[in-house]
Write a protein that holds these residues in place. Structure first.
Motif, short mmCIF file in Angstrom:
data_model
loop_
_atom_site.label_atom_id
_atom_site.label_comp_id
_atom_site.label_asym_id
_atom_site.label_seq_id
_atom_site.Cartn_x
_atom_site.Cartn_y
_atom_site.Cartn_z
N TRP A 288 1.07 5.83 -2.19
CA TRP A 288 -0.15 5.43 -1.48
C TRP A 288 -0.53 6.48 -0.43
O TRP A 288 -1.68 6.89 -0.32
CB TRP A 288 0.02 4.05 -0.83
N VAL A 289 0.46 6.95 0.32
CA VAL A 289 0.20 7.97 1.36
C VAL A 289 -0.38 9.22 0.71
O VAL A 289 -1.37 9.80 1.19
CB VAL A 289 1.50 8.29 2.14
N ALA A 290 0.20 9.62 -0.42
CA ALA A 290 -0.28 10.83 -1.11
C ALA A 290 -1.72 10.62 -1.58
O ALA A 290 -2.56 11.52 -1.46
CB ALA A 290 0.64 11.14 -2.29
N HIS A 291 -1.99 9.43 -2.09
CA HIS A 291 -3.35 9.11 -2.57
C HIS A 291 -4.36 9.14 -1.42
O HIS A 291 -5.43 9.74 -1.53
CB HIS A 291 -3.32 7.74 -3.26
N VAL A 292 -4.00 8.51 -0.29
CA VAL A 292 -4.90 8.48 0.87
C VAL A 292 -5.25 9.92 1.28
O VAL A 292 -6.42 10.25 1.51
CB VAL A 292 -4.22 7.74 2.07
#
Ligand code: NAP
Length: 536
Positions: free
Chosen positions: A474-478
């Protein structure tokens, strides 16, 4: 000292804490305790009482939508109601749903510890409470941790000083006073024209000029109000599925493709509509291409030059060094016009080394002393992560959010943090939150959290926790999504750049399909048995 056991503890009694209480207590039948530092409900609208404080989203969507009858009955006085009116509304909601009996006011949460054996949180307050709860929900707001920079010499100042987010409930009389305002963000842009009407002299200390667009506040035509009320189901559906939780939609074209006449017509239309239209319903490449952004920015620069009479002052008010829209859009009512007044002075608090110090009698900046009776600091907040870190929670292994977030926020969906089981964050970091019309995102999170807790109870689970790998993804996607835009280039609070030492990281979540797509993603996670979470 109170020692009790609750099903859930909710921290904060603003929009989010109020609805969270309603949902857990009245829908699920849980035993809930809410702690609130203020003396009544309201959160943001309890604390921010500076002159000119009003909402920036249209009132017909800046409200709860869960109570359909209230939605039909409540009459807002204008397009963007002032702080006292919004607070009155929240008081009314609290009374209507009998919320206050489960809220302990004047009480600040000072710590919390997760017990890995019992899967319970122990929560402590400054009033000596120590209670346990299965679920802990932070409803602390995204912009509630005041940023008061350590100005040299402030303690020597003989006049009065206030931060906008902690303004006296009795108000401040600026009549006949020499007033300094530090900051030119969305708060200052609302406050400056109001203070200028009263003060003998107003000195504005600007570090970074902002692109302001007109709010165009006023009464909403009765036929418009009637039509919206008649179509509230449609309104709610549209804002939930929209990009920003508002009825604003990008123009599906490049600003570079259209003729100068066409874009001027569109710009005029958005400018005349007022509000967030120019920011959130502009050409679709505005946030992605510097060249496209320059065209939109140029329109506002022309407006500033046409409004501000002194060309030198106008040049100072023209933003430099960041793309349009990459800092939060301030909405103005006579902001630029205010700098035409004889009693208003704009000081560039950046080029000459910033504010040097505060003396007994005023502010010293750029080698010059400005004598003042009152200083108003509109210096903003340690946004999003600040209020959560301030809770001093300890998750698995005694880890703190400070440790967890030393390089920037890490969350799963902006609702949950790995290592902090049974802890939920309403509009937390890396959720759309501050990039949306807040009540839309608040209601979505409250309903999702409530459904999750309900599912846990029905299936006999006592713990839910984000899986580190799901969180990493999720962090990478954000970051991947925002890195494709111009947003990361600005020294904004979105990037944590307003707080000395705060890691530079984009705090909310931007798309790619806005709040609508984000809602679908959260619903999909739940439908797949809370994919990315470990339930035990
Ligand atoms: P802000 O946007 O962070 O603005 C703070 C201002 O203070 C900036 O101009 C900043 O300059 C300046 N500043 C900070 N430290 C300084 C220092 N040491 N020396 C000189 N200047 C300094 O804060 P805000 O205006 O309170 O707004 C925060 C957010 O609250 C908004 O962006 C918005 O999301 C929300 N808000 C909402 C509403 C509404 O909906 N009605 C109204 C007001 C605010 P730099 O830009 O150089 O950092």
């Amino acid at each position: 000292m109170t020692s009790q056991n609750f099903d859930a503890v909710v921290i904060g009694a603003g929009f989010s804490g109020m609805y969270m209480l309603k949902s857990l207590r009245d829908t699920l039948g849980l035993k809930v305790r809410v702690y609130e530092a203020g003396e009544t409900v309201g959160g943001t609208w309890y604390w921010n009482r500076y002159p000119g404080a009003r909402c920036d989203s249209d009132s017909y969507i800046y409200c709860f939508t869960f109570d359909k009858q209230l939605l039909r009955e409540w009459e807002w006085s204008e397009r963007y109601p002032e702080q006292p009116e919004i607070l009155r509304y929240l008081e009314y909601v609290a009374k209507r749903h009998d919320l206050k009996r489960d809220i302990q006011f004047n009480t600040r949460v000072t710590g919390g510890q997760f017990d890995e054996t019992s899967n319970l949180w122990t929560v402590r307050t400054d009033k000596g409470d120590e209670v346990t709860a299965r679920h802990l929900i932070a409803a602390v707001g995204s912009l509630s941790d005041t940023n008061m920079p350590q100005f040299k010499g402030l303690e020597k100042f003989k006049g009065q000083w206030y931060h906008t987010s902690r303004f006296p409930h009795t108000g401040v009389d600026f009549t006949g006073k020499r007033v300094g305002v530090v900051g030119t963000g969305a708060t200052a842009v609302q406050a400056i024209p109001e203070i200028a009407q009263q003060a003998k002299q107003l000195v504005v200390f600007q570090r970074t000029a902002n692109y302001c667009v007109p709010a165009r506040n006023g009464k909403v035509a009765p036929e418009v109000v009637k039509a919206r009320k008649a179509d509230y189901a449609g309104v709610v559906k549209r804002i939930r599925e929209s990009f920003f939780g508002q009825e604003h939609y990008f123009i599906p074209k490049s600003v570079l493709e259209v003729t100068p006449e066409e874009r001027e017509r569109e710009f005029d239309r958005m400018w005349d509509a007022g509000g967030f239209a120019f920011w959130l319903a502009n050409y679709q490449d505005m946030f992605f291409s510097q060249q496209a952004n320059d065209v939109c920015a140029d329109y506002i620069k022309r407006k500033i030059r046409n409004t501000v009479k002194d060309p030198a002052v106008a040049e100072r008010l023209i933003p430099k060094g960041h793309a349009y829209g990459t800092k939060r859009q301030p909405l103005d009512t006579n902001y630029y016009e205010t700098f035409n007044k004889d009693n208003v002075l704009l000081v560039d608090a950046k080029t000459d080394g910033g504010i040097e110090e505060i003396s007994e009698s005023g502010i010293r900046a750029g080698g010059k002393e400005y004598p003042l009776d009152i200083i108003v600091f509109a210096t903003g907040f340690d946004a999003m992560t600040g209020p959560l870190k301030a809770l001093k929670l300890r998750g698995r292994g005694g880890r703190t959010l400070d440790q967890q977030w030393k390089d920037g926020p890490r969350s799963y969906l902006g609702i949950s943090v790995a290592g902090f089981p049974n802890f939920f964050t309403i509009t937390g970091p890396q959720s759309p939150s501050v990039l949306s019309n807040m009540p839309v995102s608040i209601e979505q999170h409250v309903e999702w959290i409530s459904d999750c807790i309900d599912t846990m109870r029905k299936t006999g689970k006592t713990s839910i926790e984000a899986i580190p790998k799901a969180q990493d993804q999720w962090v990478a996607h954000v970051n991947e999504v925002v890195n494709a835009t111009l947003m990361t280039g600005a020294n904004s609070w979105y990037m944590g750049a307003n707080i000395a030492g705060k890691p530079r990281a984009f705090l909310p979540y931007l798309g790619p399909e806005g709040v609508g797509g984000y809602r679908r993603k959260c619903d999909e996670v739940a439908a797949k048995g809370y994919e990315g979470f470990e339930l035990a």
